[in-house]
Design an enzyme around this catalytic site. Structure first.
Site, PDB file in Angstrom:
ATOM      1  N   HIS A 247       0.852  -1.196   0.000  1.00 17.89           N
ATOM      2  CA  HIS A 247       0.000   0.000   0.000  1.00 17.89           C
ATOM      3  C   HIS A 247       0.879   1.234   0.000  1.00 17.89           C
ATOM      4  O   HIS A 247       2.109   1.142   0.089  1.00 17.89           O
ATOM      5  CB  HIS A 247      -0.971  -0.004   1.180  1.00 17.89           C
ATOM      6  CG  HIS A 247      -0.331   0.028   2.533  1.00 17.89           C
ATOM      7  ND1 HIS A 247       0.378  -1.033   3.057  1.00 17.89           N
ATOM      8  CD2 HIS A 247      -0.283   1.006   3.485  1.00 17.89           C
ATOM      9  CE1 HIS A 247       0.816  -0.725   4.262  1.00 17.89           C
ATOM     10  NE2 HIS A 247       0.432   0.511   4.542  1.00 17.89           N
ATOM     11  N   HIS A 249       1.302   3.839   2.055  1.00 17.92           N
ATOM     12  CA  HIS A 249       1.827   4.554   3.213  1.00 17.92           C
ATOM     13  C   HIS A 249       3.353   4.606   3.158  1.00 17.92           C
ATOM     14  O   HIS A 249       4.010   3.666   2.709  1.00 17.92           O
ATOM     15  CB  HIS A 249       1.359   3.879   4.508  1.00 17.92           C
ATOM     16  CG  HIS A 249      -0.021   4.295   4.908  1.00 17.92           C
ATOM     17  ND1 HIS A 249      -0.815   3.549   5.752  1.00 17.92           N
ATOM     18  CD2 HIS A 249      -0.766   5.391   4.573  1.00 17.92           C
ATOM     19  CE1 HIS A 249      -1.982   4.166   5.931  1.00 17.92           C
ATOM     20  NE2 HIS A 249      -1.972   5.275   5.223  1.00 17.92           N
ATOM     21  N   ASP A 251       5.817   4.329   5.235  1.00 17.93           N
ATOM     22  CA  ASP A 251       6.691   3.338   5.873  1.00 17.93           C
ATOM     23  C   ASP A 251       6.734   2.032   5.093  1.00 17.93           C
ATOM     24  O   ASP A 251       7.397   1.085   5.532  1.00 17.93           O
ATOM     25  CB  ASP A 251       6.267   3.087   7.320  1.00 17.93           C
ATOM     26  CG  ASP A 251       4.837   2.581   7.453  1.00 17.93           C
ATOM     27  OD1 ASP A 251       4.008   2.906   6.579  1.00 17.93           O
ATOM     28  OD2 ASP A 251       4.538   1.863   8.432  1.00 17.93           O
ATOM     29  N   HIS A 252       6.063   1.993   3.943  1.00 21.68           N
ATOM     30  CA  HIS A 252       6.101   0.812   3.087  1.00 21.68           C
ATOM     31  C   HIS A 252       6.625   1.108   1.685  1.00 21.68           C
ATOM     32  O   HIS A 252       6.849   0.164   0.921  1.00 21.68           O
ATOM     33  CB  HIS A 252       4.709   0.182   2.994  1.00 21.68           C
ATOM     34  CG  HIS A 252       4.207  -0.347   4.293  1.00 21.68           C
ATOM     35  ND1 HIS A 252       4.208  -1.688   4.622  1.00 21.68           N
ATOM     36  CD2 HIS A 252       3.708   0.297   5.384  1.00 21.68           C
ATOM     37  CE1 HIS A 252       3.728  -1.854   5.844  1.00 21.68           C
ATOM     38  NE2 HIS A 252       3.407  -0.655   6.320  1.00 21.68           N
ATOM     39  N   HIS A 373      -7.535  -1.868   5.539  1.00 23.84           N
ATOM     40  CA  HIS A 373      -6.635  -0.882   6.138  1.00 23.84           C
ATOM     41  C   HIS A 373      -7.187   0.497   5.795  1.00 23.84           C
ATOM     42  O   HIS A 373      -8.211   0.614   5.115  1.00 23.84           O
ATOM     43  CB  HIS A 373      -5.210  -1.081   5.592  1.00 23.84           C
ATOM     44  CG  HIS A 373      -4.173  -0.260   6.297  1.00 23.84           C
ATOM     45  ND1 HIS A 373      -4.097  -0.145   7.669  1.00 23.84           N
ATOM     46  CD2 HIS A 373      -3.146   0.511   5.807  1.00 23.84           C
ATOM     47  CE1 HIS A 373      -3.092   0.636   7.991  1.00 23.84           C
ATOM     48  NE2 HIS A 373      -2.499   1.054   6.883  1.00 23.84           N
ATOM     49  N   ASP A 460      -0.468  -3.986   6.002  1.00 26.33           N
ATOM     50  CA  ASP A 460      -1.124  -3.540   7.224  1.00 26.33           C
ATOM     51  C   ASP A 460      -2.618  -3.828   7.126  1.00 26.33           C
ATOM     52  O   ASP A 460      -3.242  -3.596   6.085  1.00 26.33           O
ATOM     53  CB  ASP A 460      -0.919  -2.034   7.406  1.00 26.33           C
ATOM     54  CG  ASP A 460       0.534  -1.689   7.680  1.00 26.33           C
ATOM     55  OD1 ASP A 460       1.365  -2.608   7.703  1.00 26.33           O
ATOM     56  OD2 ASP A 460       0.826  -0.489   7.858  1.00 26.33           O
ATOM     57  N   HIS A 529       5.844  -5.678  12.088  1.00 26.11           N
ATOM     58  CA  HIS A 529       5.247  -4.345  12.056  1.00 26.11           C
ATOM     59  C   HIS A 529       4.875  -3.904  13.469  1.00 26.11           C
ATOM     60  O   HIS A 529       3.757  -3.494  13.752  1.00 26.11           O
ATOM     61  CB  HIS A 529       4.016  -4.323  11.140  1.00 26.11           C
ATOM     62  CG  HIS A 529       3.583  -2.932  10.749  1.00 26.11           C
ATOM     63  ND1 HIS A 529       2.640  -2.235  11.452  1.00 26.11           N
ATOM     64  CD2 HIS A 529       3.959  -2.124   9.716  1.00 26.11           C
ATOM     65  CE1 HIS A 529       2.437  -1.054  10.876  1.00 26.11           C
ATOM     66  NE2 HIS A 529       3.235  -0.965   9.822  1.00 26.11           N
TER      67      HIS A 529
END
Length: 629
Positions: A247, A249, A251-252, A373, A460, A529
């Site tokens: 996805h 976000h 942090d990914h 998510h 997530d 995570h």
């Protein structure tokens, strides 16, 4: 800077800022001239001073000597000579201290919660071609189809797995927390590069996971700092062939543009383009980022977007993605290439991404399905095709030995064992009649079909049930567990409240992950995570917290549960066995930014760790029970 460079080359821990600086000082991509054989012996290095090495050898010869010992090859002649002297002195020092520390190590190993083999392993040595140049990418997986399309087959793969090489930009000595990690002989292996949530922390990097299939690496999510993690372990950046983003976000995916630059330094220019998969908008994200930064050092890559991912967390439709047509590029020597696909879900709501050749006659298939998510998110499932059963030589060999002479006279076969390959190829209804009339039936000589291995890597989520169909019965489930309710460590407000807050931010607790693992019949669960509240240093305090989180999951799931730390390796054997290799502990005194030289000087270092971990939750709220966003 010199101290940082020497520390990185020798595998010493450095502060986080220094570790990040080392990423900018990695190995040069230029070929290194071969060093005369007489200069490669450590004994000759120990017998000569640094000044003599500088006087006697050229810089290229010093760089070649460093490369042959898996040391960093950047720096002045004086720095290279000092690095070689330090390396040559280490074996003697280690031998002198081995006897004194042997008994202490034996007694302390009983208290270690993890397998100590990774901690004891020597820093990985990188395999290189003649002359010291980085080995070209050797993929081992040729794409058969990509969502109905086809691409030219890749080059044939090396049969033997490697423990490095081809990276071109790594911290050669494998220093830092991951320095003890080495590759294994398994043909399928998972490496957790980042086990943290939201942002990189001193003990956990942002989300990223590597899957090795023979000599090819596939990455799942590329959080900020992933390229630093790659340089601290054996995963070779130049051998990364596919990247899957769950996805959008940060942090990914924030680490993806920089990672492409690192990959370009070690990837063969003639290698097929990399495949990058992710939600719609990923193509635009890469084009804008790379164009804005004026990046030129790039591998060839193709972007495939997953369209129509539902926003399961809200009844409102997600904002339209930054749509960019895949055909707006032309073939070139670097950067994005034509051939990208806009993939739509099948009637069952899943995406069929690709089928790639794996091994001599097998294949693996990658599918995706949505999970719930706060933004459109998918989970990926990698499944190996079923394989033929194993030959039963204990039943066949006696018959072949009995016909040894007849096989030589009538069939021209000198060694009866050479007939085993023909027997192994028999179908269940086929037969092989030997000279003496004995009949070998395929159904008797070969075992039943073996189910292929299956790995599910979820993004997530607070509800992964849409992935149940494609993930059912997986051998390994990698599931997030961002927050846990641990009243013994100061959490308050109750489990129900924590779960509501965690789910509101689209995340899971250990119990939620365990329940899903039980529902789909997963054989093994790896939790990752984790909020930055949960340290990943491997210290006594950190392990105590993670053991409590593991116990929460075990209440709802009967299989093995592992709480991941960075550089956890899970080896998936062909025979179905799974072996975990845990990273060495990061000593308390080596924490980046730690003001104490040793834990004892802190008069209870674990209490200080607890205070450091209790600084409040991440994105989703403060306090001990804050949920991560």
């Amino acid at each position: 800077m010199l101290a940082a460079a020497v520390a990185g080359a020798l595998g010493w821990s450095t502060p986080l800022a220094t570790t990040r600086q080392l990423a900018c000082c990695s190995r040069s991509a230029r070929p290194i001239a071969a060093l005369p054989e007489t200069s490669l012996h450590d004994s000759s290095l120990r017998g000569a001073g640094a000044a003599e090495l500088v006087r006697r050898l050229s810089r290229e010869e010093l760089r070649a000597a460093c490369a042959s010992r898996s040391l960093r090859v950047s720096g002045t002649k004086a720095e290279l000579a000092a690095r070689l002297q330090e390396y040559a002195a280490k074996p003697a020092a280690a031998a002198a201290s081995a006897a004194a520390s042997g008994s202490a190590a034996a007694s302390s190993s009983a208290t270690q919660p993890h397998d100590s083999s990774a901690a004891a392993a020597a820093p990985p040595r990188r395999r290189t071609l003649q002359g010291g140049a980085a080995a070209p990418s050797s993929h081992g997986l040729a794409p058969l189809t990509a969502s109905g399309g086809s691409r030219e087959a890749q080059a044939a793969a090396d049969a033997a797995p490697v423990s490095g090489g081809g990276g071109g930009g790594g911290v050669d000595a494998g220093g830092g927390a991951g320095g003890g990690n080495t590759g294994t002989g398994a043909d399928m292996e998972v490496v957790v590069l980042g086990s943290g949530a939201c942002n990189p922390s001193p003990t956990r990097s942002a989300s990223s996971l590597a899957l090795r299939l023979l000599n090819s690496y596939w990455l799942f999510d590329v959080g900020e700092g992933t390229q630093v993690q790659l340089q601290r372990c054996f995963v070779a950046p130049g051998r990364i062939d596919r990247i899957f983003v769950t996805h959008a976000h940060g942090d990914h995916c924030f680490g993806l543009p920089g990672l492409l630059c690192l990959i370009a330094r070690g990837r063969d220019r003639d290698a097929p383009p990399m495949d990058i998969y992710g939600p719609a908008g990923l193509r635009a994200f890469l084009r804008v980022t790379l164009r804005f930064s004026g990046t030129k050092m790039l591998p060839r890559f193709v972007v495939h977007e997953l369209h129509d991912i539902p926003n399961l967390h809200s009844s409102r439709p997600p904002p339209p993605p930054l749509a960019v047509a895949p055909g707006d590029v032309r073939s070139s020597d670097a950067g994005e290439q034509p051939g990208g696909l806009d993939l739509r879900p099948r009637p069952d709501g899943c995406w069929e991404l690709l089928t790639a050749a794996f091994g001599e006659s097998g294949s693996v298939t990658v599918r995706a399905a949505p999970v719930r998510h706060t933004v459109p998110t998918v989970g990926y499932v990698v499944e190996e095709a079923s394989k033929r059963g194993r030959l039963k030589p204990e039943l066949v060999l006696p018959l072949l030995q009995r016909n040894k002479q007849a096989l030589a006279d009538e069939w021209g076969v000198r060694d009866p064992r050479s007939v085993l390959k023909k027997v192994a190829a028999l179908g269940a209804e086929e037969e092989l009649v030997l000279p003496d009339g004995a009949v070998i039936r395929g159904s008797d000589a070969v075992g039943g079909t073996r189910r292929g291995r299956k790995i599910a890597v979820l993004g997530d989520c607070c509800d992964a049930s849409p992935c149940s169909g494609i993930a059912a019965g997986c051998d390994l489930l990698v599931h997030e567990a961002t927050n846990a309710y641990l009243p013994q460590y100061g959490d308050s407000g109750g489990l129900a409240r924590l779960q509501r807050e965690t789910a509101a931010h689209g995340h899971s607790t250990p119990q939620m992950a365990a329940q899903f693992a039980s529902e789909i019949g997963a054989k093994r669960l790896v939790l990752t995570h984790f909020s930055s509240r949960y340290l990943g240093s491997g210290s006594a305090y950190a392990d105590g917290v993670m053991n409590e989180i593991r116990n929460l999951a075990k209440q709802h799931y009967g299989g093995p549960v592992t709480c991941a730390r960075d550089f956890l390796r899970v080896e998936m054997q062909v025979n179905g066995e799974v072996h975990e290799h845990h990273p060495p502990r990061q000593p308390y005194e080596e924490w980046p930014g730690n003001i104490f030289k040793t834990a004892s000087e802190a008069e209870g270092g674990e209490a200080v760790e607890a205070a450091a971990a209790g600084g409040g939750g991440v994105e989703g709220g403060g306090g001990a029970g804050g949920a991560a966003g």
